[in-house]
Design a protein around this motif. Structure first.
Motif, mmCIF file in Angstrom:
data_model
loop_
_atom_site.group_PDB
_atom_site.id
_atom_site.type_symbol
_atom_site.label_atom_id
_atom_site.label_comp_id
_atom_site.label_asym_id
_atom_site.label_seq_id
_atom_site.Cartn_x
_atom_site.Cartn_y
_atom_site.Cartn_z
ATOM 1 N N ASP A 1 -8.118 -10.087 18.867
ATOM 2 C CA ASP A 1 -9.355 -9.990 19.649
ATOM 3 C C ASP A 1 -9.194 -8.826 20.629
ATOM 4 O OD1 ASP A 1 -11.389 -10.648 21.826
ATOM 5 O OD2 ASP A 1 -11.745 -12.311 20.448
ATOM 6 N N VAL A 2 -10.098 -7.866 20.553
ATOM 7 C CA VAL A 2 -9.981 -6.661 21.381
ATOM 8 C C VAL A 2 -11.336 -6.246 21.947
ATOM 9 C CG1 VAL A 2 -9.399 -4.180 21.386
ATOM 10 C CG2 VAL A 2 -8.047 -5.788 19.997
ATOM 11 N N THR A 3 -11.348 -5.934 23.231
ATOM 12 C CA THR A 3 -12.494 -5.265 23.840
ATOM 13 C C THR A 3 -11.944 -4.020 24.518
ATOM 14 O OG1 THR A 3 -13.594 -7.368 24.288
ATOM 15 C CG2 THR A 3 -14.390 -5.453 25.504
ATOM 16 N N ALA A 4 -12.512 -2.879 24.194
ATOM 17 C CA ALA A 4 -12.007 -1.641 24.784
ATOM 18 C C ALA A 4 -13.153 -0.804 25.332
ATOM 19 C CB ALA A 4 -11.235 -0.833 23.750
ATOM 20 N N TYR A 5 -12.878 -0.201 26.475
ATOM 21 C CA TYR A 5 -13.803 0.717 27.117
ATOM 22 C C TYR A 5 -13.205 2.116 27.000
ATOM 23 C CZ TYR A 5 -15.803 3.297 31.089
ATOM 24 O OH TYR A 5 -16.386 4.246 31.875
ATOM 25 N N MET A 6 -14.040 3.099 26.703
ATOM 26 C CA MET A 6 -13.541 4.466 26.499
ATOM 27 C C MET A 6 -14.368 5.467 27.294
ATOM 28 S SD MET A 6 -13.115 4.192 22.356
ATOM 29 C CE MET A 6 -14.620 3.232 22.257
ATOM 30 N N GLU A 7 -13.731 6.557 27.642
ATOM 31 C CA GLU A 7 -14.458 7.673 28.263
ATOM 32 C C GLU A 7 -14.185 8.941 27.477
ATOM 33 O OE1 GLU A 7 -14.591 5.961 32.859
ATOM 34 O OE2 GLU A 7 -13.330 7.698 32.416
ATOM 35 N N TYR A 8 -15.226 9.736 27.323
ATOM 36 C CA TYR A 8 -15.119 10.993 26.577
ATOM 37 C C TYR A 8 -15.099 12.180 27.542
ATOM 38 C CZ TYR A 8 -16.213 8.123 22.511
ATOM 39 O OH TYR A 8 -16.179 7.166 21.531
ATOM 40 N N GLU A 9 -14.668 13.308 27.007
ATOM 41 C CA GLU A 9 -14.555 14.546 27.777
ATOM 42 C C GLU A 9 -15.864 14.908 28.497
ATOM 43 O OE1 GLU A 9 -11.511 16.608 27.537
ATOM 44 O OE2 GLU A 9 -12.452 17.301 29.391
ATOM 45 N N ASN A 10 -16.995 14.716 27.814
ATOM 46 C CA ASN A 10 -18.286 15.122 28.392
ATOM 47 C C ASN A 10 -18.871 14.076 29.346
ATOM 48 O OD1 ASN A 10 -19.213 13.090 26.733
ATOM 49 N ND2 ASN A 10 -20.898 14.254 25.868
ATOM 50 N N GLY A 11 -18.109 13.006 29.619
ATOM 51 C CA GLY A 11 -18.592 11.970 30.520
ATOM 52 C C GLY A 11 -19.209 10.774 29.809
ATOM 53 N N ALA A 12 -19.411 10.880 28.510
ATOM 54 C CA ALA A 12 -19.936 9.742 27.755
ATOM 55 C C ALA A 12 -18.954 8.573 27.832
ATOM 56 C CB ALA A 12 -20.167 10.138 26.300
ATOM 57 N N THR A 13 -19.467 7.365 27.656
ATOM 58 C CA THR A 13 -18.599 6.188 27.637
ATOM 59 C C THR A 13 -18.772 5.456 26.308
ATOM 60 O OG1 THR A 13 -20.295 4.790 28.634
ATOM 61 C CG2 THR A 13 -18.750 5.860 30.142
ATOM 62 N N GLY A 14 -17.827 4.591 26.021
ATOM 63 C CA GLY A 14 -17.907 3.843 24.778
ATOM 64 C C GLY A 14 -17.314 2.460 24.919
ATOM 65 N N VAL A 15 -17.743 1.577 24.021
ATOM 66 C CA VAL A 15 -17.179 0.231 23.964
ATOM 67 C C VAL A 15 -16.879 -0.073 22.509
ATOM 68 C CG1 VAL A 15 -17.688 -2.226 24.233
ATOM 69 C CG2 VAL A 15 -18.317 -0.640 26.044
ATOM 70 N N PHE A 16 -15.732 -0.680 22.281
ATOM 71 C CA PHE A 16 -15.319 -1.069 20.930
ATOM 72 C C PHE A 16 -14.869 -2.521 21.009
ATOM 73 C CE2 PHE A 16 -12.329 -1.367 17.374
ATOM 74 C CZ PHE A 16 -13.019 -0.722 16.354
ATOM 75 N N ILE A 17 -15.515 -3.369 20.214
ATOM 76 C CA ILE A 17 -15.217 -4.802 20.265
ATOM 77 C C ILE A 17 -14.887 -5.276 18.858
ATOM 78 C CG2 ILE A 17 -16.125 -7.096 20.826
ATOM 79 C CD1 ILE A 17 -18.177 -5.677 22.672
ATOM 80 N N THR A 18 -13.741 -5.912 18.700
ATOM 81 C CA THR A 18 -13.399 -6.410 17.377
ATOM 82 C C THR A 18 -12.644 -7.733 17.460
ATOM 83 O OG1 THR A 18 -12.466 -5.814 15.219
ATOM 84 C CG2 THR A 18 -11.197 -5.158 17.159
ATOM 85 N N SER A 19 -12.624 -8.441 16.354
ATOM 86 C CA SER A 19 -11.965 -9.743 16.303
ATOM 87 C C SER A 19 -11.855 -10.162 14.853
ATOM 88 C CB SER A 19 -12.802 -10.765 17.078
ATOM 89 O OG SER A 19 -12.381 -12.075 16.778
ATOM 90 N N THR A 20 -10.844 -10.989 14.548
ATOM 91 C CA THR A 20 -10.778 -11.567 13.206
ATOM 92 C C THR A 20 -11.132 -13.056 13.247
ATOM 93 O OG1 THR A 20 -8.407 -11.964 13.472
ATOM 94 C CG2 THR A 20 -9.042 -9.963 12.298
ATOM 95 N N ALA A 21 -11.817 -13.465 14.310
ATOM 96 C CA ALA A 21 -12.102 -14.904 14.445
ATOM 97 C C ALA A 21 -13.572 -15.221 14.617
ATOM 98 C CB ALA A 21 -11.317 -15.469 15.633
ATOM 99 N N ASP A 22 -14.421 -14.202 14.648
ATOM 100 C CA ASP A 22 -15.846 -14.456 14.838
ATOM 101 C C ASP A 22 -16.527 -14.704 13.488
ATOM 102 O OD1 ASP A 22 -15.272 -13.896 17.440
ATOM 103 O OD2 ASP A 22 -16.728 -12.280 17.684
ATOM 104 N N ALA A 23 -17.341 -15.715 13.428
ATOM 105 C CA ALA A 23 -18.066 -15.989 12.187
ATOM 106 C C ALA A 23 -19.431 -16.583 12.512
ATOM 107 C CB ALA A 23 -17.274 -16.944 11.296
ATOM 108 N N PRO A 24 -20.516 -16.048 11.951
ATOM 109 C CA PRO A 24 -20.491 -14.775 11.250
ATOM 110 C C PRO A 24 -20.358 -13.639 12.251
ATOM 111 C CG PRO A 24 -22.742 -15.589 11.410
ATOM 112 C CD PRO A 24 -21.869 -16.633 12.029
ATOM 113 N N GLY A 25 -19.544 -12.669 11.901
ATOM 114 C CA GLY A 25 -19.320 -11.548 12.808
ATOM 115 C C GLY A 25 -20.497 -10.592 12.812
ATOM 116 N N THR A 26 -20.361 -9.569 13.645
ATOM 117 C CA THR A 26 -21.391 -8.546 13.782
ATOM 118 C C THR A 26 -20.767 -7.210 13.389
ATOM 119 O OG1 THR A 26 -22.472 -9.740 15.577
ATOM 120 C CG2 THR A 26 -22.822 -7.361 15.526
ATOM 121 N N ASN A 27 -21.556 -6.358 12.755
ATOM 122 C CA ASN A 27 -21.118 -4.970 12.581
ATOM 123 C C ASN A 27 -22.294 -4.093 12.975
ATOM 124 O OD1 ASN A 27 -20.143 -2.462 11.989
ATOM 125 N ND2 ASN A 27 -19.444 -2.975 9.921
ATOM 126 N N ARG A 28 -22.283 -3.668 14.209
ATOM 127 C CA ARG A 28 -23.401 -2.894 14.775
ATOM 128 C C ARG A 28 -22.851 -1.725 15.552
ATOM 129 N NH1 ARG A 28 -26.410 -2.119 19.320
ATOM 130 N NH2 ARG A 28 -28.669 -2.082 19.090
#
Lengths: 373, 373
Positions: free
Chosen positions: A221-248
């Motif tokens: 189970d992972v939640t990650a926050y990211m920052e890019y060079e141009n100031g953009a931000t990102g979020v990445f969320i994953t898990s092998t336990a969610d059902a039904p999972g999401t892919n968006r």
């Protein structure tokens, strides 16, 4: 037809498919000449399921030096990818590595240096780069028609695995055996696509939960926050336990928004760039107008077969690869950064401190339930 | 009909609507008897737009003590909510406060203590709690039919505001004037709904970007990671610069998933609880089967009118409120925690260290461009 003679190392899992596809002629420019596995049972399987003239090896090095092949596919456990790639290139072979490129970037960087100096073709099995929706996303982002990226959000929790999956191999989901969990195993595709489409982040703050939903050592189970060079931000969320999972997968840009979900790519295109609208508009609550459409694509997602075809074409005719082997380090760097951030409980910068990551990984390997590295 | 005589403090923005709705008889059990504003122009507006017999005040305290009203609506800038609520209750009035409850929980806790000790009705304008989709989500989560929450993800980036909105008032988007940006202003509803439906987090790690997309002091872009008591995690993403924004609220539970987006609530219900499936299933890659449906609801979202009706009914007949005033502290605590986490660049636990938050807020107020507090 001129054919590339190929050998497959590791026929326990993906290598099984590669061997069969090639043996069945699905990649006309590849000819299966040899397979290799350390497990006698898998060689027994090869005897029954592959053509008789495919030579069986129990030692990869011997296969590489057999003069029977021009190229090799590496489909072994993750840790062995870089040393096997290095050995194969050293033997004058072209190489296709399964993903991930390796477990830690220090090792992969060494592999890349050797590959870059050789004149051999080095490819990596990023088959999801052939998906028509991801290709379209990359095409739109690269076109710069939508301006710069402002935000990325990928919820990819549809990697459900139950305990029996993890119990199916003693090396599975251990630090010594796989060197990570959902990030390195399931998400190596997603992290590659993320950087392929949106570029590399420069900072990562991740929260990896180890053995949260399963009896395993590594993260599920992972939640990650990211920052890019141009100031953009990102979020990445994953898990092998969610059902039904999401892919968006959502990418917000200056000129609109892309949302890839449920087999469709939604495009929201603004009439005017956000930055201009923000400064010019005089009605405080008003939003820039936009048009919503579903992306028209070629509908093709030829996956592994196309990656293998392009590998053969690259060897025979200098055709471009779907994914250059040296690019494997990028997604892995993000994965390593997520692990390191979570272990140190702080934000980590990229490029990664490779030595620090390796020393932290080694601590975990030393207490791992299995010691197969 | 027995009616509650009511006065409205602050008729510059929402108070304008409240006054008109009540004057027009849309809340039959409320009778508008007085309004108050420190701005003579707004009192001029009242003279033209409200019934003649509505008494105009420029001083709230005078209105509270006028004997003309039984209850007051507080619709002033955020910082003034708690002192005005306290004053009104002290004058023996029932009170409806606009959201947010205040700017910092220390002040709101004091207000709550006074309100709790009195026998007066104290309500807060969380009108989005009347939305049929959020009510349905709460009903499903509360029913425990889907088991415990595992993950919450709310992307609520559809709060687009352009620079002209922020420029429309000198106090807007300043630490001294509003005490925060998108979190306290736009998201006070979302943070209330989040805690109302999913409960309070126990830890928050947020990344608030101040003046990122607009020339303002406060945050206009936030990504926050949360952890709950039961181990569940959450992500909250908001911005006033994304266009077109997203409003997608996903709640992953043991027994399935809820996704609220585009005016629909999607329900994904598993045939069997995830936890059981995980242990019993012997096919590693197999996922638990589920049924997808669109929630059937009563379709009603009566918003402010219903909140005001229930306020009158609570005063006259002890009817339950849509939102008890003391509950305002919960969403505000999450908002405060997000600010504090970002300022300190570390994870913050809840309940919040209120003194630390206030001292950090005061630092920002002291350098704020306006000094109106």
């Amino acid at each position: 037809m001129n054919k590339v003679k190929i050998g497959v190392v590791g026929i326990g899992n993906m290598g099984t498919y590669h061997s069969k596809w090639i043996a069945e002629g699905m990649i006309p420019e590849l000819k299966l000449c040899a397979v290799c596995d350390t497990d006698p049972k898998r060689l027994e399987w090869a005897k029954i399921n592959l053509p008789e003239n495919v030579v069986k090896f129990s030692d990869a090095s011997a296969m590489f030096r057999s003069q029977l092949i021009d190229a090799a596919i590496i489909a072994t456990p993750h840790y062995q990818h870089p040393p096997l790639v290095i050995d194969a290139i050293g033997c004058g072979l072209h190489v296709m590595s399964e993903k991930p490129a390796g477990v830690y970037t220090k090792q992969v960087a060494e592999m890349n240096e050797i590959a870059s100096k050789s004149d051999k073709v080095f490819a990596i099995m990023y088959n999801q780069r052939t998906d028509h929706l991801y290709r379209k996303m990359k095409e739109i982002v690269d076109s710069e028609e939508f301006g710069q990226i402002k935000r990325t959000i990928w919820i990819v929790t549809n990697w459900y695995r139950s305990q029996s999956y993890y119990d199916s191999g003693g090396w599975r989901a251990t630090w010594a055996g796989e060197g990570g969990g959902v990030l390195i195993n399931q998400c190596s595709h997603n992290l590659d696509l993320l950087q392929w489409i949106c570029g590399m982040p420069v900072r990562v703050r991740a929260f990896c939960h180890e053995g949260k939903w399963h009896a395993i050592e590594v993260e599920d189970d992972v939640t990650a926050y990211m920052e890019y060079e141009n100031g953009a931000t990102g979020v990445f969320i994953t898990s092998t336990a969610d059902a039904p999972g999401t892919n968006r997968f959502e990418v917000m840009l200056e000129g609109g928004k892309l949302v890839c979900e449920d087999g469709k790519l939604h495009i929201f295109k603004l009439d005017v760039n956000k930055r201009e609208f923000n400064l010019v508009n005089r009605e405080g609550f008003k939003e820039p107008a936009f048009v919503h459409s579903i992306a028209e694509t070629d509908g093709q997602s030829s996956q592994h077969i196309e990656v293998l075809k392009s590998f053969a074409a690259a060897i025979l005719r200098g055709h471009p690869l779907i994914a250059d082997g040296v690019e494997g380090i990028r997604g892995l760097s993000i994965s390593n950064a997520m692990h390191l951030s979570s272990w140190l409980d702080k934000t980590v910068s990229l490029p990664l401190d490779e030595d620090l990551f390796l020393s932290e990984l080694k601590k975990r390997i030393s207490t791992s339930k299995i010691k197969i590295q």
